[in-house]
Design a protein around this motif. Structure first.
Motif, PDB file in Angstrom:
ATOM      1  N   LEU A 193       1.842   2.004  -3.511  1.00 30.12           N
ATOM      2  CA  LEU A 193       0.647   2.312  -4.348  1.00 30.12           C
ATOM      3  C   LEU A 193       0.516   3.954  -3.708  1.00 30.12           C
ATOM      4  O   LEU A 193       0.314   4.775  -4.782  1.00 30.12           O
ATOM      5  CB  LEU A 193      -0.409   1.673  -4.010  1.00 30.12           C
ATOM      6  CG  LEU A 193      -0.429   0.201  -4.807  1.00 30.12           C
ATOM      7  CD1 LEU A 193      -1.768  -0.652  -4.105  1.00 30.12           C
ATOM      8  CD2 LEU A 193      -0.239   0.300  -6.301  1.00 30.12           C
ATOM      9  N   ASN A 194       0.652   4.217  -2.776  1.00 29.44           N
ATOM     10  CA  ASN A 194       0.564   5.673  -2.245  1.00 29.44           C
ATOM     11  C   ASN A 194       1.674   6.644  -2.808  1.00 29.44           C
ATOM     12  O   ASN A 194       1.183   7.621  -3.057  1.00 29.44           O
ATOM     13  CB  ASN A 194       0.505   5.655  -0.813  1.00 29.44           C
ATOM     14  CG  ASN A 194      -0.664   5.120   0.005  1.00 29.44           C
ATOM     15  OD1 ASN A 194      -1.789   5.253  -0.700  1.00 29.44           O
ATOM     16  ND2 ASN A 194      -0.502   4.719   1.045  1.00 29.44           N
ATOM     17  N   ALA A 248       0.828   7.090  -6.408  1.00 28.87           N
ATOM     18  CA  ALA A 248      -0.420   8.096  -6.311  1.00 28.87           C
ATOM     19  C   ALA A 248       0.033   9.503  -6.016  1.00 28.87           C
ATOM     20  O   ALA A 248      -0.938  10.508  -6.331  1.00 28.87           O
ATOM     21  CB  ALA A 248      -1.738   7.603  -5.748  1.00 28.87           C
ATOM     22  N   SER A 254       0.709  -1.278  -0.205  1.00 28.07           N
ATOM     23  CA  SER A 254      -0.097   0.070  -0.036  1.00 28.07           C
ATOM     24  C   SER A 254       0.661   1.332   0.027  1.00 28.07           C
ATOM     25  O   SER A 254       0.668   2.301  -0.780  1.00 28.07           O
ATOM     26  CB  SER A 254      -0.731   0.020   1.100  1.00 28.07           C
ATOM     27  OG  SER A 254      -1.891  -1.185   1.005  1.00 28.07           O
ATOM     28  N   MET A 258      -7.949   4.541  -3.009  1.00 32.28           N
ATOM     29  CA  MET A 258      -7.504   4.238  -1.990  1.00 32.28           C
ATOM     30  C   MET A 258      -8.286   3.099  -1.024  1.00 32.28           C
ATOM     31  O   MET A 258      -9.554   3.295  -1.168  1.00 32.28           O
ATOM     32  CB  MET A 258      -7.261   5.525  -0.965  1.00 32.28           C
ATOM     33  CG  MET A 258      -6.328   6.374  -1.458  1.00 32.28           C
ATOM     34  SD  MET A 258      -6.292   8.058  -0.934  1.00 32.28           S
ATOM     35  CE  MET A 258      -6.651   8.050   0.725  1.00 32.28           C
ATOM     36  N   GLN A 259      -7.651   2.213  -0.299  1.00 28.54           N
ATOM     37  CA  GLN A 259      -8.527   1.186   0.351  1.00 28.54           C
ATOM     38  C   GLN A 259      -9.070   1.901   1.562  1.00 28.54           C
ATOM     39  O   GLN A 259      -9.901   1.139   2.474  1.00 28.54           O
ATOM     40  CB  GLN A 259      -7.432   0.127   0.778  1.00 28.54           C
ATOM     41  CG  GLN A 259      -6.364   0.304   1.793  1.00 28.54           C
ATOM     42  CD  GLN A 259      -5.490  -0.800   2.052  1.00 28.54           C
ATOM     43  OE1 GLN A 259      -5.581  -1.841   1.219  1.00 28.54           O
ATOM     44  NE2 GLN A 259      -4.683  -0.753   3.059  1.00 28.54           N
ATOM     45  N   HIS A 307      -1.632  13.450 -13.191  1.00 25.22           N
ATOM     46  CA  HIS A 307      -2.748  13.200 -12.762  1.00 25.22           C
ATOM     47  C   HIS A 307      -3.768  12.656 -13.967  1.00 25.22           C
ATOM     48  O   HIS A 307      -4.708  12.143 -13.736  1.00 25.22           O
ATOM     49  CB  HIS A 307      -3.543  14.312 -11.913  1.00 25.22           C
ATOM     50  CG  HIS A 307      -2.800  14.561 -10.587  1.00 25.22           C
ATOM     51  ND1 HIS A 307      -1.637  13.988 -10.066  1.00 25.22           N
ATOM     52  CD2 HIS A 307      -3.417  15.114  -9.545  1.00 25.22           C
ATOM     53  CE1 HIS A 307      -1.446  14.272  -9.163  1.00 25.22           C
ATOM     54  NE2 HIS A 307      -2.130  14.814  -8.396  1.00 25.22           N
ATOM     55  N   THR A 321       0.687  10.517  -2.889  1.00 23.62           N
ATOM     56  CA  THR A 321       0.145  10.653  -1.341  1.00 23.62           C
ATOM     57  C   THR A 321       1.237  10.526  -0.485  1.00 23.62           C
ATOM     58  O   THR A 321       0.833  11.235   0.820  1.00 23.62           O
ATOM     59  CB  THR A 321      -1.222  10.103  -1.052  1.00 23.62           C
ATOM     60  OG1 THR A 321      -0.663   8.690  -1.051  1.00 23.62           O
ATOM     61  CG2 THR A 321      -2.103   9.957  -2.132  1.00 23.62           C
ATOM     62  N   LEU A 327      -2.923   8.478 -14.623  1.00 23.56           N
ATOM     63  CA  LEU A 327      -3.095   7.231 -13.564  1.00 23.56           C
ATOM     64  C   LEU A 327      -3.987   7.831 -12.458  1.00 23.56           C
ATOM     65  O   LEU A 327      -4.496   8.829 -12.228  1.00 23.56           O
ATOM     66  CB  LEU A 327      -1.609   7.500 -12.485  1.00 23.56           C
ATOM     67  CG  LEU A 327      -1.477   6.165 -11.621  1.00 23.56           C
ATOM     68  CD1 LEU A 327      -1.125   5.021 -12.336  1.00 23.56           C
ATOM     69  CD2 LEU A 327      -0.277   6.494 -10.912  1.00 23.56           C
ATOM     70  N   SER A 328      -4.942   6.528 -12.296  1.00 21.89           N
ATOM     71  CA  SER A 328      -6.171   6.509 -11.378  1.00 21.89           C
ATOM     72  C   SER A 328      -5.648   5.717  -9.912  1.00 21.89           C
ATOM     73  O   SER A 328      -5.064   4.758 -10.230  1.00 21.89           O
ATOM     74  CB  SER A 328      -7.228   6.200 -11.779  1.00 21.89           C
ATOM     75  OG  SER A 328      -7.617   7.122 -12.942  1.00 21.89           O
ATOM     76  N   TYR A 329      -6.100   6.244  -8.997  1.00 22.73           N
ATOM     77  CA  TYR A 329      -5.947   5.236  -7.819  1.00 22.73           C
ATOM     78  C   TYR A 329      -7.105   5.472  -6.886  1.00 22.73           C
ATOM     79  O   TYR A 329      -7.803   6.229  -6.374  1.00 22.73           O
ATOM     80  CB  TYR A 329      -4.626   5.860  -7.239  1.00 22.73           C
ATOM     81  CG  TYR A 329      -4.357   5.211  -5.757  1.00 22.73           C
ATOM     82  CD1 TYR A 329      -3.896   3.931  -5.656  1.00 22.73           C
ATOM     83  CD2 TYR A 329      -4.284   5.996  -4.778  1.00 22.73           C
ATOM     84  CE1 TYR A 329      -3.632   3.264  -4.552  1.00 22.73           C
ATOM     85  CE2 TYR A 329      -3.898   5.440  -3.253  1.00 22.73           C
ATOM     86  CZ  TYR A 329      -3.477   4.250  -3.470  1.00 22.73           C
ATOM     87  OH  TYR A 329      -3.220   3.514  -2.004  1.00 22.73           O
TER      88      TYR A 329
END
Length: 86
Positions: free
Chosen positions: A47-48, A51, A44, A79-80, A72, A53, A75-77
């Motif tokens: 992935l952050n 993205a 995770s 979050m869990q 931006h 973050t 890419l799309s993300y």
């Protein structure tokens, strides 16, 4: 073959003083990719970083050939989870 989605070189990711991803080199191809590993292994966190973050602590992370964070419009993300401070 298309250019990779992401390339990490000696990438280190951390939250404050806790290092979540030790220096790592990797290439993520475009298309369907699975990131697997045990709990707490940095999936995770990676992935952050992709993205945008969290920031790269050390090393480099390129997304579509550009330094992270990703453009931006490319890419799309999803979050869990989301933490909101009151």
């Amino acid at each position: 073959m298309s250019d990779p989605l992401a390339v990490g070189r000696e990438l280190v990711l951390a939250y404050s003083t806790h290092v979540a991803v030790e220096p790592s080199d990797f290439t993520i191809p475009q298309g369907v990719t699975t990131i697997i590993g045990p709990n707490g292994s940095g999936k995770s966190t990676l992935l952050n970083a992709l993205a945008g973050t969290i920031d790269v602590r050390a090393g480099s992370l390129e997304i579509f050939g550009e330094p992270a964070p990703a453009p931006h419009d490319k890419l799309s993300y999803v979050m869990q989870s989301l933490n909101v401070a009151e």
